[in-house]
Motif scaffolding. Sequence first.
Motif, PDB file in Angstrom:
ATOM      1  N   VAL A  42      -3.139 -10.057  -2.889  1.00  0.00           N
ATOM      2  CA  VAL A  42      -3.231  -9.749  -1.459  1.00  0.00           C
ATOM      3  C   VAL A  42      -2.739 -10.973  -0.696  1.00  0.00           C
ATOM      4  CG1 VAL A  42      -4.812  -9.191   0.435  1.00  0.00           C
ATOM      5  CG2 VAL A  42      -5.107  -8.124  -1.810  1.00  0.00           C
ATOM      6  N   SER A  43      -1.907 -10.746   0.305  1.00  0.00           N
ATOM      7  CA  SER A  43      -1.300 -11.858   1.034  1.00  0.00           C
ATOM      8  C   SER A  43      -2.344 -12.652   1.813  1.00  0.00           C
ATOM      9  CB  SER A  43      -0.226 -11.344   1.999  1.00  0.00           C
ATOM     10  OG  SER A  43      -0.828 -10.740   3.135  1.00  0.00           O
ATOM     11  N   GLU A  44      -2.064 -13.927   1.980  1.00  0.00           N
ATOM     12  CA  GLU A  44      -2.947 -14.800   2.764  1.00  0.00           C
ATOM     13  C   GLU A  44      -3.060 -14.291   4.203  1.00  0.00           C
ATOM     14  OE1 GLU A  44      -4.900 -17.429   1.752  1.00  0.00           O
ATOM     15  OE2 GLU A  44      -4.279 -16.899  -0.278  1.00  0.00           O
ATOM     16  N   ASP A  45      -1.971 -13.718   4.733  1.00  0.00           N
ATOM     17  CA  ASP A  45      -2.012 -13.170   6.099  1.00  0.00           C
ATOM     18  C   ASP A  45      -3.015 -12.030   6.195  1.00  0.00           C
ATOM     19  OD1 ASP A  45      -0.146 -14.940   7.089  1.00  0.00           O
ATOM     20  OD2 ASP A  45       1.537 -13.535   6.897  1.00  0.00           O
ATOM     21  N   HIS A  46      -3.047 -11.151   5.193  1.00  0.00           N
ATOM     22  CA  HIS A  46      -3.997 -10.038   5.209  1.00  0.00           C
ATOM     23  C   HIS A  46      -5.434 -10.540   5.065  1.00  0.00           C
ATOM     24  CE1 HIS A  46      -0.706  -6.974   3.952  1.00  0.00           C
ATOM     25  NE2 HIS A  46      -0.777  -7.110   5.266  1.00  0.00           N
ATOM     26  N   ILE A  47      -5.627 -11.515   4.198  1.00  0.00           N
ATOM     27  CA  ILE A  47      -6.962 -12.087   4.031  1.00  0.00           C
ATOM     28  C   ILE A  47      -7.413 -12.743   5.333  1.00  0.00           C
ATOM     29  CG2 ILE A  47      -8.340 -13.839   2.813  1.00  0.00           C
ATOM     30  CD1 ILE A  47      -6.457 -13.329   0.360  1.00  0.00           C
ATOM     31  N   GLN A  48      -6.514 -13.521   5.941  1.00  0.00           N
ATOM     32  CA  GLN A  48      -6.848 -14.204   7.187  1.00  0.00           C
ATOM     33  C   GLN A  48      -7.150 -13.213   8.305  1.00  0.00           C
ATOM     34  OE1 GLN A  48      -7.584 -17.390   7.448  1.00  0.00           O
ATOM     35  NE2 GLN A  48      -8.204 -16.965   9.534  1.00  0.00           N
ATOM     36  N   THR A  49      -6.430 -12.092   8.351  1.00  0.00           N
ATOM     37  CA  THR A  49      -6.690 -11.064   9.362  1.00  0.00           C
ATOM     38  C   THR A  49      -8.077 -10.476   9.173  1.00  0.00           C
ATOM     39  OG1 THR A  49      -4.348 -10.541   9.618  1.00  0.00           O
ATOM     40  CG2 THR A  49      -5.912  -8.843  10.297  1.00  0.00           C
ATOM     41  N   ALA A  50      -8.459 -10.197   7.933  1.00  0.00           N
ATOM     42  CA  ALA A  50      -9.796  -9.667   7.657  1.00  0.00           C
ATOM     43  C   ALA A  50     -10.867 -10.662   8.077  1.00  0.00           C
ATOM     44  CB  ALA A  50      -9.941  -9.324   6.174  1.00  0.00           C
ATOM     45  N   HIS A  56     -14.799 -12.181  14.535  1.00  0.00           N
ATOM     46  CA  HIS A  56     -14.820 -11.663  15.901  1.00  0.00           C
ATOM     47  C   HIS A  56     -15.974 -10.684  16.094  1.00  0.00           C
ATOM     48  CE1 HIS A  56     -13.305 -10.259  19.753  1.00  0.00           C
ATOM     49  NE2 HIS A  56     -13.456  -9.026  19.309  1.00  0.00           N
ATOM     50  N   ILE A  57     -16.143  -9.770  15.160  1.00  0.00           N
ATOM     51  CA  ILE A  57     -17.228  -8.792  15.253  1.00  0.00           C
ATOM     52  C   ILE A  57     -18.578  -9.508  15.185  1.00  0.00           C
ATOM     53  CG2 ILE A  57     -18.361  -6.886  14.027  1.00  0.00           C
ATOM     54  CD1 ILE A  57     -15.493  -5.893  13.358  1.00  0.00           C
ATOM     55  N   ARG A  58     -18.705 -10.476  14.280  1.00  0.00           N
ATOM     56  CA  ARG A  58     -19.949 -11.249  14.168  1.00  0.00           C
ATOM     57  C   ARG A  58     -20.262 -11.961  15.479  1.00  0.00           C
ATOM     58  NH1 ARG A  58     -18.903 -16.289  10.918  1.00  0.00           N
ATOM     59  NH2 ARG A  58     -17.989 -16.803  12.916  1.00  0.00           N
ATOM     60  N   PRO A  88     -10.375  -6.967  21.481  1.00  0.00           N
ATOM     61  CA  PRO A  88      -9.483  -7.500  20.441  1.00  0.00           C
ATOM     62  C   PRO A  88      -9.849  -8.946  20.084  1.00  0.00           C
ATOM     63  CG  PRO A  88      -8.289  -7.153  22.509  1.00  0.00           C
ATOM     64  CD  PRO A  88      -9.689  -6.675  22.716  1.00  0.00           C
ATOM     65  N   THR A  89      -9.424  -9.380  18.914  1.00  0.00           N
ATOM     66  CA  THR A  89      -9.631 -10.749  18.491  1.00  0.00           C
ATOM     67  C   THR A  89      -8.764 -11.674  19.331  1.00  0.00           C
ATOM     68  OG1 THR A  89      -7.866 -10.724  16.846  1.00  0.00           O
ATOM     69  CG2 THR A  89     -10.066 -10.005  16.111  1.00  0.00           C
ATOM     70  N   ALA A  90      -8.948 -12.988  19.159  1.00  0.00           N
ATOM     71  CA  ALA A  90      -8.179 -13.971  19.933  1.00  0.00           C
ATOM     72  C   ALA A  90      -6.668 -13.797  19.758  1.00  0.00           C
ATOM     73  CB  ALA A  90      -8.601 -15.377  19.550  1.00  0.00           C
ATOM     74  N   SER A  91      -6.246 -13.371  18.566  1.00  0.00           N
ATOM     75  CA  SER A  91      -4.813 -13.176  18.326  1.00  0.00           C
ATOM     76  C   SER A  91      -4.325 -11.809  18.764  1.00  0.00           C
ATOM     77  CB  SER A  91      -4.485 -13.379  16.844  1.00  0.00           C
ATOM     78  OG  SER A  91      -4.987 -12.299  16.079  1.00  0.00           O
ATOM     79  N   GLY A  92      -5.241 -10.977  19.304  1.00  0.00           N
ATOM     80  CA  GLY A  92      -4.854  -9.652  19.767  1.00  0.00           C
ATOM     81  C   GLY A  92      -5.040  -8.549  18.744  1.00  0.00           C
ATOM     82  N   GLN A  93      -5.621  -8.878  17.584  1.00  0.00           N
ATOM     83  CA  GLN A  93      -5.842  -7.883  16.528  1.00  0.00           C
ATOM     84  C   GLN A  93      -6.964  -6.937  16.940  1.00  0.00           C
ATOM     85  OE1 GLN A  93      -4.262  -7.603  13.414  1.00  0.00           O
ATOM     86  NE2 GLN A  93      -5.443  -5.739  13.245  1.00  0.00           N
ATOM     87  N   ALA A  94      -6.705  -5.641  16.847  1.00  0.00           N
ATOM     88  CA  ALA A  94      -7.740  -4.649  17.146  1.00  0.00           C
ATOM     89  C   ALA A  94      -8.811  -4.693  16.071  1.00  0.00           C
ATOM     90  CB  ALA A  94      -7.132  -3.263  17.219  1.00  0.00           C
ATOM     91  N   CYS A  95     -10.071  -4.540  16.496  1.00  0.00           N
ATOM     92  CA  CYS A  95     -11.161  -4.560  15.513  1.00  0.00           C
ATOM     93  C   CYS A  95     -11.830  -3.208  15.374  1.00  0.00           C
ATOM     94  CB  CYS A  95     -12.183  -5.633  15.863  1.00  0.00           C
ATOM     95  SG  CYS A  95     -13.058  -5.347  17.391  1.00  0.00           S
ATOM     96  N   CYS A  96     -11.362  -2.207  16.075  1.00  0.00           N
ATOM     97  CA  CYS A  96     -11.923  -0.873  15.923  1.00  0.00           C
ATOM     98  C   CYS A  96     -10.842   0.172  16.149  1.00  0.00           C
ATOM     99  CB  CYS A  96     -13.092  -0.635  16.863  1.00  0.00           C
ATOM    100  SG  CYS A  96     -12.829  -0.994  18.580  1.00  0.00           S
TER     101      CYS A  96
END
Length: 96
Positions: A42-50, A56-58, A88-96
Amino acid sequence: MLNTSPPLHSSIVALVSLAAGIAAKHPSMGLCQVQRLRSLGVSEDHIQTAVEIARHIRDEAAQKLDAAFDEQFSGVPVVEAGGVCCTPTASGQACC
């Protein structure tokens, strides 16, 4: 009832476990799952996104708990902006 669905791929299970552990502030911090994900390619980018989404949710949950406490303590209702269930997270990633 017998479950006939195929099992989740081990990388999905590890990502979910990693995110849940971080969001729940589990003492192991998901380090075992990170090693598992890396071994599965699994890519480091995917791990970092998770990790980013879980943190963010925490953090958002902690803020909401603090706001609820403050509301009860002060007696002044706290109003959420726009009634959004998550942001969204600081980078703009949707969390839901």
